[in-house]
Write a protein that holds these residues in place. Structure first.
Motif, short mmCIF file in Angstrom:
data_model
loop_
_atom_site.label_atom_id
_atom_site.label_comp_id
_atom_site.label_asym_id
_atom_site.label_seq_id
_atom_site.Cartn_x
_atom_site.Cartn_y
_atom_site.Cartn_z
N HIS A 42 0.83 -1.20 0.00
CA HIS A 42 0.00 0.00 0.00
C HIS A 42 0.86 1.26 0.00
CE1 HIS A 42 -3.47 2.51 0.66
NE2 HIS A 42 -2.86 3.07 1.68
N ARG A 43 1.88 1.28 0.83
CA ARG A 43 2.78 2.45 0.89
C ARG A 43 3.50 2.66 -0.43
NH1 ARG A 43 6.78 1.73 5.41
NH2 ARG A 43 7.66 3.56 4.44
N GLU A 47 0.51 5.57 -1.72
CA GLU A 47 0.81 6.73 -0.91
C GLU A 47 1.99 7.49 -1.50
OE1 GLU A 47 1.66 5.58 3.09
OE2 GLU A 47 -0.29 4.68 3.41
N SER A 49 5.19 8.41 -0.84
CA SER A 49 6.21 8.04 0.14
C SER A 49 7.57 8.02 -0.55
CB SER A 49 5.90 6.67 0.75
OG SER A 49 5.79 5.69 -0.24
N ILE A 54 11.95 2.69 0.70
CA ILE A 54 11.21 1.42 0.66
C ILE A 54 12.01 0.38 -0.12
CG2 ILE A 54 9.12 0.29 -0.20
CD1 ILE A 54 7.62 2.89 0.42
#
Length: 140
Positions: A42-43, A47, A49, A54
């Motif tokens: 999801h991130r 989003e 981000s 990540i």
């Protein structure tokens, strides 16, 4: 934990060797492991981000699993035609090359090459559900 153990004098007298191993994955059984990254999908896709952080996080966990479970001298990485997969593959390869330059790396001289396949299933999340729990049936 080590401070807690040092307080147990009776236990200390019985310990011959103690080694600490820091691993960044969870073993499920002898052929399966989990990087335990719930919520990361999801991130990464939904989003705003820092994707570089990540990617670094995913690559660190993936390389940790590879280096502990399959120490080798050769790593071949194949990835789907995707910017995210490419970034993760490059970070994993970079970590592998750094480890190969380190003379104290735990490398099995007789081990074969590791073939790592990085797939981005964001465009087709249903296919893995239609097959076994493992991707081997898709790759083989």
């Amino acid at each position: 934990m080590m401070a807690h153990l040092s307080q147990k004098k009776a236990l200390i007298s019985r310990i011959i060797t103690l080694k600490e191993l820091n691993i960044d994955f969870k073993t499920i059984d002898d052929c399966t492991f989990s990087l335990e990254m719930q919520g990361l999908y999801h991130r990464l896709y939904y989003e705003d981000s820092d994707n570089e952080r990540i990617f670094e996080y995913i690559a660190k966990k993936l390389y940790c699993a590879l280096s502990v479970l399959m120490p080798t001298q050769s790593l071949e990485v194949t990835f789907s035609n995707n910017q995210n997969c490419s970034a993760i593959a490059n970070i994993v390869l970079e970590r592998f090359q750094i480890a190969m330059k380190n003379p104290t790396s735990p490398i099995d001289e007789s081990a074969g090459s590791i073939k790592l396949l990085i797939l981005d299933r964001s465009y087709d999340p249903i296919t893995p559900l239609a097959h076994d729990f493992y991707y081997q049936s898709l790759v083989g």
